[in-house]
Motif scaffolding. Structure first.
Motif, short mmCIF file in Angstrom:
data_model
loop_
_atom_site.label_atom_id
_atom_site.label_comp_id
_atom_site.label_asym_id
_atom_site.label_seq_id
_atom_site.Cartn_x
_atom_site.Cartn_y
_atom_site.Cartn_z
N GLY B 163 13.99 34.46 49.53
CA GLY B 163 13.48 35.20 48.38
C GLY B 163 11.98 35.36 48.46
O GLY B 163 11.43 36.44 48.21
N LEU B 164 11.30 34.29 48.84
CA LEU B 164 9.85 34.32 48.95
C LEU B 164 9.42 35.34 50.01
O LEU B 164 8.54 36.17 49.77
N MET B 219 19.26 34.63 44.82
CA MET B 219 18.03 35.11 45.44
C MET B 219 17.27 36.20 44.67
O MET B 219 16.04 36.13 44.60
N PRO B 220 17.96 37.22 44.10
CA PRO B 220 17.22 38.35 43.54
C PRO B 220 16.08 37.99 42.60
O PRO B 220 14.98 38.53 42.78
N LEU B 224 12.06 39.22 42.99
CA LEU B 224 11.36 39.98 41.95
C LEU B 224 10.16 39.22 41.43
O LEU B 224 9.07 39.78 41.27
N MET B 225 10.33 37.93 41.17
CA MET B 225 9.23 37.15 40.60
C MET B 225 8.09 37.00 41.59
O MET B 225 6.93 37.06 41.21
N LEU B 265 6.98 29.82 40.50
CA LEU B 265 7.63 28.69 39.84
C LEU B 265 8.80 29.15 38.98
O LEU B 265 9.88 28.56 39.02
N VAL B 266 8.58 30.22 38.24
CA VAL B 266 9.68 30.74 37.42
C VAL B 266 10.84 31.17 38.32
O VAL B 266 12.01 30.92 38.03
N GLY B 267 10.48 31.79 39.46
CA GLY B 267 11.52 32.20 40.41
C GLY B 267 12.31 31.02 40.92
O GLY B 267 13.54 31.04 40.95
N LEU B 268 11.63 29.95 41.30
CA LEU B 268 12.30 28.75 41.80
C LEU B 268 13.23 28.17 40.74
O LEU B 268 14.38 27.81 41.01
#
Lengths: 315, 753
Positions: B163-164, B219-220, B224-225, B265-268
């Motif tokens: 994702g990253l 992952m998505p 995005l984040m 962080l929000v993504g994680l």
């Protein structure tokens, strides 16, 4: 680590076992689904295979999608192929190739319209289907209007409730439950005020012990009732009979199993459980609250005379 | 900025489209010719067959050695992925694979996670981590939880890193972004049943397929984040980076990524939450552990034990969420030069010591007899019991109360007033609301619905949006599954509408903050309304106290000798005591944080557990389906509404106060309009969740696309499965497009952001 020594021992055992039986040392992968008898039976067979020196692994899968996995060799065999519920998926995979029929169990299966005993008090003519039809109003609910409601199994079990209702001209609406859990919830919620219900059910099954009940007697199954309109009471319609009262319970094996694990394959073909044996396995888990592994060991311990000959014949 | 002229033009065109739609509906009353409905299951072209041959072509054939995609995916899943999964599986629950040293004894894991939690976030976090892990072990679910986590500790980091990377790529290159965006949108809206078969065929049933499905699903948001965070790095920071002569790699790792930390962080956090959300669903394709057990328990009607598993999943999710947040928030520690090394690394040392110590204890106690809890109680020797379980703990030794919970849930569902209420709701909703609404939607001709959707699109986004929205629905229409799609739509719309009716007032109430103190100074009227409000806020506490007292009453056997809450009964004292205690405990709590905590729990609790109670309350029908969707859709609605209302600039509300607006006027004329764009995002999320859940609700029993999707599983019908999945995705994407366009425009018009 405590496990280390036992792992080594098991490894040595596997090696020596492999030497005799010439089975591959790769683990045999056994699929388990989400109903108790299948889980316990799989564990029992797994323990027999370990006894023979094979290594075994269990994988949880969906009971319909599993045939695709057997076909590809991702899982090695399937122990409970119910004629009614999985016959279609099994046959389709059979056509595509990669798996084959490894023989029947002694056990017969029956899957049909069923009611818990309290229903009979409200509709005394049961189990005849004509009597059921006369009581149709008893089974009506808010959403079915004046007609009775029959709760069929999930659509992917490929039952033909709707066709049967039409073929026999019954005053019923067929609603499909989405899962076995949904069926139990329906029976469970009807239990308190003894509301009459008629639902799809099968045997052998844990539910028989929880809610005593009976199957509805439809016109007896004739071969070809699902293909030839002439069979059954309605000359113009298919599915105008009950389901076979003694459907098969098969084992299915991956084509490669025979060569890779010959001894284990021999055992698979030898294995044949009966209805009471399957019911006993399920009871250990459902009523006695054992874990499936423990239930399998307990069953094997109590029934050595049943399974020892199978193992001996395969070594 | 859109001109007045353009806006009124849009309104006119949209109106014209809507009028045309209604006209067609009226014409249909006289001639069904305009209906343009394809027979069910027969698309305009044989899409399913075409897709089937396409899949077969790219898939390759392992048996006949025709090379294809399957060879690559199989290599990945049977090579590196399986190796990783086997290693963690061996360490965590002792699967017989390399390195063959597991399982690590559970007290060793509990102790080291406890130390880690303390190092990351102090006592509160330690308390949470220890509580979660001890619950898991003592309830007898340790092995199951480790089976689940052994897959997640592989899947979550992979989802995070892929994702990253994709996030960085789509920030660097607008071309990548343009390609990724629609793919992600489809991935997020494609129903779960559509992932299932490809995962099994391409990645082999078992933990591998489970891991892949989890990665794809989780992952998505990470992508995005990451992209969002990198884009919003302020230019001053970037300039400073360039001025100090950073290389491109340094710019990325030292400047951009740290500045975008909050978003990453929000993504994680989303990755972890979505991984846990998939625990039950992936059990269908071989994910071991908690999910598989939950399904087995549900199918043998053991509500209590499935409930316990649900609690474990929630606790694990909360623990992992907080730990990961604390990890990212943790600032590097700096020590004096002369600090001894053991002081710098105290946490690592303590953790290691405890870890090794507990492994030692486990070795020593390995041959000790394993008592079950009842045996331990009989012998009266707690230490011996503890000694016995210090290496492994099995379910029979656990404290599981499955049967009692079964009894309690069934007893609750059987209370006459509960049944009477649900029967009434069921009858009213089905006969007077849902069935007429469904039949109405089904009776509308295809062009009417397409034109209405296009009109909505035109209103918010002009010709392009109209073409997108209308086009998507045309695609649904030619797929041959129109009726089922409309039934799906009807369920989603009903559930979201109901969620709005319940959720909006609740969120407004929660966001309002504490009521002013009760005094008689300003008159009797305000005092009485304040008192009513006070009583209202205490109702949930009273209910909770009643549950505690009721459980005691039920399990202590008091129910046979005395009525519940009768004078002089213990349960009455218990009720009053617990109620006062709760009032004391929550006196300083903010309503909104309490509401959000409840909402979080509801979201992580596996939806499957709601299934049986929903059916027992409402029966197998649309009400149960809508009820189970409702619980899910309330989550984003509440969250975004609360956040939207909180985010209203204080100068606006102060201005309203100064001009003498009443509370209601302030709410409707100032706060709600300003919060509306944020609420719209929540509404959009609610619709997406509803589209996800409506397919899962096939397990209750539906007549929509979900049921047809379920049917395809029996025949391993990839092509048809995909066509149905795309129908769901197209409808969801239409809503997504229209609502998000609208929200963006509102935001711009209000000058927010």
């Amino acid at each position: 680590m405590k496990k280390l020594s036992s792992a080594l021992a098991a490894g040595a055992l596997a090696l020596s076992g492999a030497a005799i039986a010439a089975d591959s040392s790769d683990p045999i992968v056994i699929p388990i689904h989400n109903w108790s008898s299948q889980i316990v039976m799989s564990h029992a067979v797994g323990q027999m295979l370990e006894e023979m020196g094979n290594s075994v692994e269990f994988i949880t899968t969906d009971s319909q999608a599993v045939y695709e996995s057997v076909r590809l060799g991702d899982v090695t065999f399937e122990l409970e192929v119910w004629e009614g519920a999985f016959g279609a998926s099994f046959r389709e995979a059979l056509e595509k190739g990669g798996l084959h029929d490894a023989g029947d169990h002694d056990a017969v299966t029956r899957e049909d319209w069923w009611y818990p005993m309290w229903t009979k008090e409200a509709c005394p003519g049961l189990p005849s289907w004509e009597a059921l039809n006369d009581c149709a109003e008893l089974f009506a609910t808010a959403e079915t209007g004046g007609k009775g409601r029959y709760l069929d199994g999930p659509v992917d079990w490929l039952k033909h409730g709707k066709e049967r209702v039409e073929a026999l001209g019954m005053d019923f609406v067929v609603i499909n439950a989405g899962s076995a859990a949904a069926l139990w919830a329906e029976i469970g919620s009807a239990e308190k005020d003894k509301r009459p219900v008629v639902v799809f059910n099968w045997t052998p099954n844990f539910a028989e012990a929880v809610w005593p009940g009976e199957f509805v007697e439809f016109p007896e199954w004739e071969d070809g009732c699902d293909k030839d309109p002439a069979k059954g009471p309605n000359p113009d319609a298919l599915y105008d009979c009950g389901n076979p009262a003694s459907g098969y319970l098969k084992k299915a094996a991956w084509d490669g199993m025979k060569d890779k694990w010959p001894a284990a394959y021999k055992l698979l073909t030898e294995i044949s459980f009966t209805n009471p044996q399957i019911a006993e396995m399920a009871k250990f888990v459902d009523t006695d609250e054992m874990e499936p592994e423990e239930a399998a060991s307990a069953w094997l311990e109590a029934n050595e005379d049943v399974w020892k000959p199978w193992v001996e014949a395969s070594m | 900025m859109m001109t007045e002229q353009a806006a009124s033009n849009r309104k006119q065109v949209a109106l014209a489209l809507a009028v045309a739609a209604v006209a067609i509906a009226i014409i249909k009353l006289f001639t069904p010719l305009v209906d343009l409905r394809l027979p069910e299951g027969q698309g305009l072209l044989p899409w399913a067959d075409a897709l089937d041959s396409f899949f077969n072509f790219i898939k390759g054939d392992i048996q006949n050695e025709r090379f294809g995609l399957m060879h690559i995916t199989r290599w990945i899943s049977e090579g590196p992925l399986e190796f990783l999964l086997d290693t963690t599986a061996n360490l965590m629950y002792g699967k017989n694979r390399w390195p063959k040293i597991g399982p690590v004894p559970w007290p060793a894991i509990v102790a080291s996670v406890g130390v880690l939690a303390y190092w990351l976030g102090g006592w509160r976090l330690t308390f949470l981590a220890l509580g979660t892990l001890l619950w898991t072990a003592l309830i007898g679910q340790w092995d199951l939880a480790m089976q689940t986590l052994s897959v997640l500790v592989v899947a979550a980091p992979i989802a995070f890193f892929i994702g990253l990377l994709l996030g960085i790529a789509s920030w660097k290159s607008s071309r990548v972004e343009r390609v990724l965006k629609p793919i992600l949108a489809v991935l997020q809206t494609l129903p779960f049943f559509t992932y299932l078969l490809p995962a099994v065929i391409f990645f082999k049933v078992g933990p591998t397929a489970g891991a892949v499905a989890t990665i794809v699903y989780a992952m998505p948001p990470m992508i995005l984040m990451t992209a969002l965070g990198l884009k919003s790095v302020s230019s001053e920071v970037v300039d400073a980076g360039y001025m100090s002569g950073s290389s491109r790699w340094q710019m990325l790792t030292r400047v951009y990524l740290p500045s975008a930390r909050t978003e990453i962080l929000v993504g994680l956090n989303q990755v972890i939450m979505l991984c846990l959300a998939m625990v039950v669903l992936t059990a269908f394709i071989g994910m071991p552990g908690l999910g598989a057990k939950l399904l087995a328990m549900m199918n043998s009607f053991k509500i209590g034990r499935s409930f316990e598993i649900g609690v474990t999943i929630v606790l694990l999710a909360v623990m992992l969420d907080r730990l990961s947040k604390a990890w990212v928030m943790k600032q590097p520690e700096h020590f004096e030069k002369s600090t001894p090394w053991w002081k710098k690394h105290w946490a690592l040392l303590t953790g290691l010591t405890l870890f090794i110590g507990f492994i030692g204890i486990a070795q020593l106690s390995a041959d000790a007899p394993h008592y079950t809890l009842t045996e331990g109680k009989k012998q009266g020797n707690v230490l011996q019991y503890m000694w016995g379980i210090s290496d492994e703990v099995h379910r029979t030794q656990g404290l599981s109360q499955g049967k009692s919970i079964d009894k309690a849930i069934k007893a609750f569902l059987e209370i006459d007033s509960v049944q009477a209420t649900t029967n009434w709701i069921r009858g009213f909703l089905i006969v007077d609301v849902l069935i007429p609404f469904r039949n109405f939607l089904l009776s509308l001709p295809v062009p009417t619905i397409v034109l209405l959707v296009a009109a909505a699109g035109y209103l918010v986004g002009g010709l392009r949006s109209a073409l997108v929205a209308g086009g998507f629905f045309v695609m649904v229409a030619v797929s041959g599954w129109w009726d089922r799609s409309v039934i799906t739509l009807y369920t989603v719309v009903s559930a979201v509408t109901l969620a709005m009716i319940i959720g909006l007032p609740l969120a407004i109430w929660a966001a309002r903050g504490a009521a002013p103190p009760l005094t008689l100074k300003s008159g009797v009227g305000p005092f009485l309304s304040g008192l009513a409000g006070w009583i209202f806020t205490k109702i949930p506490l009273a209910l909770l106290a009643a549950v505690v007292a009721g459980s005691y009453h039920f399990f202590s056997g008091q129910s046979e000798t005395m009525n519940f809450l009768a004078p002089q009964s213990v349960s009455l004292y218990l009720f009053v005591g617990v109620f006062l205690l709760l009032c004391f405990l929550v006196r300083n709590w903010r309503r909104d944080s309490v509401m959000l905590a409840i909402v979080d729990t509801a979201q992580t609790f596996p939806s499957f557990v709601y299934l049986i109670p929903a059916i027992m309350l409402f029966g197998i029908n649309d009400v149960a389906v809508i009820f189970s969707i409702l619980i899910f859709t309330l989550v984003p609605l509440l969250r975004y509404t609360i956040e939207g209302l909180r985010g209203v600039p204080p100068e606006m509300t102060e201005a309203a106060d100064m001009s003498g607006a009443s509370r209601m006027q302030k709410l409707f004329n100032v706060q709600l309009p300003l919060a509306l764009p944020t609420i719209a995002i929540g509404f959009n999320q609610a619709i997406m969740f509803a589209f996800f859940m409506v397919i899962i609700a096939a397990f209750i029993g539906t007549q929509d696309l979900g049921q047809e999707l379920q049917r395809t599983l029996a025949g391993t019908d990839l092509g048809k499965n995909f066509v149905l999945g795309i129908c769901v995705a197209l409808m969801a994407l239409t809503f997504d497009h229209i609502i998000m366009r609208w929200a963006d425009q509102r935001k711009a018009a209000l000058g927010l952001n």
